[in-house]
Design an enzyme around this catalytic site. Sequence first.
Site, PDB file in Angstrom:
ATOM      1  N   HIS A 127       5.286   5.731  11.569  1.00 56.48           N
ATOM      2  CA  HIS A 127       4.521   5.757  10.198  1.00 56.48           C
ATOM      3  C   HIS A 127       3.480   6.867  10.190  1.00 56.48           C
ATOM      4  O   HIS A 127       2.493   6.643  10.187  1.00 56.48           O
ATOM      5  CB  HIS A 127       3.860   4.316  10.317  1.00 56.48           C
ATOM      6  CG  HIS A 127       3.640   3.953   8.771  1.00 56.48           C
ATOM      7  ND1 HIS A 127       3.579   4.695   7.643  1.00 56.48           N
ATOM      8  CD2 HIS A 127       3.324   2.570   8.202  1.00 56.48           C
ATOM      9  CE1 HIS A 127       3.373   3.859   6.651  1.00 56.48           C
ATOM     10  NE2 HIS A 127       3.185   2.742   6.783  1.00 56.48           N
ATOM     11  N   ARG A 144      11.699   3.974   3.546  1.00 58.90           N
ATOM     12  CA  ARG A 144      11.080   2.878   4.691  1.00 58.90           C
ATOM     13  C   ARG A 144      12.467   2.268   4.817  1.00 58.90           C
ATOM     14  O   ARG A 144      13.212   1.782   4.057  1.00 58.90           O
ATOM     15  CB  ARG A 144       9.975   2.140   4.053  1.00 58.90           C
ATOM     16  CG  ARG A 144       9.776   0.935   4.873  1.00 58.90           C
ATOM     17  CD  ARG A 144       8.576   0.324   4.513  1.00 58.90           C
ATOM     18  NE  ARG A 144       7.509   0.715   4.800  1.00 58.90           N
ATOM     19  CZ  ARG A 144       6.162   0.335   4.828  1.00 58.90           C
ATOM     20  NH1 ARG A 144       6.003  -0.816   4.462  1.00 58.90           N
ATOM     21  NH2 ARG A 144       5.172   0.752   5.147  1.00 58.90           N
ATOM     22  N   ARG A 176       0.782  -1.244   0.055  1.00 61.55           N
ATOM     23  CA  ARG A 176       0.217   0.021   0.094  1.00 61.55           C
ATOM     24  C   ARG A 176       0.945   1.278  -0.050  1.00 61.55           C
ATOM     25  O   ARG A 176       0.708   2.275  -1.072  1.00 61.55           O
ATOM     26  CB  ARG A 176      -1.006   0.006   1.363  1.00 61.55           C
ATOM     27  CG  ARG A 176      -2.227  -0.742   1.173  1.00 61.55           C
ATOM     28  CD  ARG A 176      -2.617  -1.322   2.478  1.00 61.55           C
ATOM     29  NE  ARG A 176      -1.586  -2.371   2.879  1.00 61.55           N
ATOM     30  CZ  ARG A 176      -1.664  -3.652   2.684  1.00 61.55           C
ATOM     31  NH1 ARG A 176      -2.814  -3.942   1.923  1.00 61.55           N
ATOM     32  NH2 ARG A 176      -1.106  -4.596   2.890  1.00 61.55           N
ATOM     33  N   THR A 177       1.774   1.397   1.047  1.00 62.45           N
ATOM     34  CA  THR A 177       2.460   2.499   1.097  1.00 62.45           C
ATOM     35  C   THR A 177       3.374   3.104   0.044  1.00 62.45           C
ATOM     36  O   THR A 177       3.256   4.134  -0.771  1.00 62.45           O
ATOM     37  CB  THR A 177       3.564   2.598   2.368  1.00 62.45           C
ATOM     38  OG1 THR A 177       2.624   2.308   3.561  1.00 62.45           O
ATOM     39  CG2 THR A 177       3.983   3.909   2.716  1.00 62.45           C
TER      40      THR A 177
HETATM   41  N1  ASP Z   1       1.637  -1.548   6.662  1.00 66.58           N
HETATM   42  C1  ASP Z   1       1.847  -1.215   8.139  1.00 66.58           C
HETATM   43  C2  ASP Z   1       3.363  -0.942   8.363  1.00 66.58           C
HETATM   44  O1  ASP Z   1       3.968  -1.071   7.234  1.00 66.58           O
HETATM   45  C3  ASP Z   1       1.300  -2.029   9.297  1.00 66.58           C
HETATM   46  C4  ASP Z   1       1.769  -3.551   9.125  1.00 66.58           C
HETATM   47  O2  ASP Z   1       2.757  -3.754   8.224  1.00 66.58           O
HETATM   48  O3  ASP Z   1       1.367  -4.211   9.942  1.00 66.58           O
HETATM   49  O4  ASP Z   1       3.850  -0.762   9.769  1.00 66.58           O
END
Ligand code: ASP
Length: 307
Positions: free
Chosen positions: A138, A108, A58-59
């Site tokens: 985040h 990231r 997603r990100t």
């Molecule tokens: N996508 C979010 C994160 O990168 C939550 C997860 O990974 O559970 O922190």
Amino acid sequence: MQNTLTIPHLVDIKSLSRDQIISLIHMANNYLTHDGYQQLTLLDGKSVATVFYENSTRTRISFQLAARQLGAQVIDFSQLGSSVQKGESLTDTIATLIAMGIDRLVVRHSDEGTVATLANTFGNKAHFVNAGDGASAHPTQALLDMLTIWQHKSHFEPLRVAIVGDILYSRVARSQINALHCLGVSNIRVIAPSVLLPQEIETWPVTICDNLSDGLTDADVIICLRMQKERMPLDLFPDVNSYHQSFGVKASDLANAKPDAIVMHPGPMNRGIEIDNTVADSKQSVILQQVRNGVAMRMAILAAIAM
Ligand code: ASP
């Protein structure tokens, strides 16, 4: 639309004021159209690199879409297939990307504080956005979550927000709690077994609940979190079934919350562990709306970042 907010970097929610968070929410909401997002030229001629040293769906994709919607070129860097495999350091890699003229980097990394260090080192040459650093922060996830909550609930102060699951390893929970607190939410509950709470929890502006029925009572917002197994010692949770029994959010648990409570999850979901299908796919679930809002909020953040 006129960009009304300027910030040099986005490393942590704590660097934002309440007014800045509200501005980002309004900007992002305005970027949403009936079936997509506005196409703008704010970043025409600019380059945005997504530099991910950890997995993401997603990100990463939402930042890439957001940059394109603003007219920027997108460079996707991943350590796999890059000179990182030949031993190049993060600092040398970032210096290399900046030398090519890229001045907006979305990063990231699994180490906490990485993006803050990069912003300190290269802050006069490039803008940095934290796309998740270790268990620390985040901020862009928390901001898109605030947008989603605002779309449903309008006013933050009176809300009762329940955050359920692995708080200990969750950068999402830390950033959400900072954002909610900044927006005036005083009733924030965290629901987790004690082994999944950080030692410093006592200093956070939250109430701790060790069971779902107390924690969800009259909640307006329920946020489910994944167990971050990639950060846990292997033996921390040998029995996933008993975790699911006690802390997995099931349809029957929703009865404790307000009838119009919304259910959120930052993804990726582990269905049948922290959330049941009947909850994830229920009418109260806004999980895919969070995903859609993610592009708009990342547009707002990239638009707000300027030299
Ligand atoms: N996508 C979010 C994160 O990168 C939550 C997860 O990974 O559970 O922190």
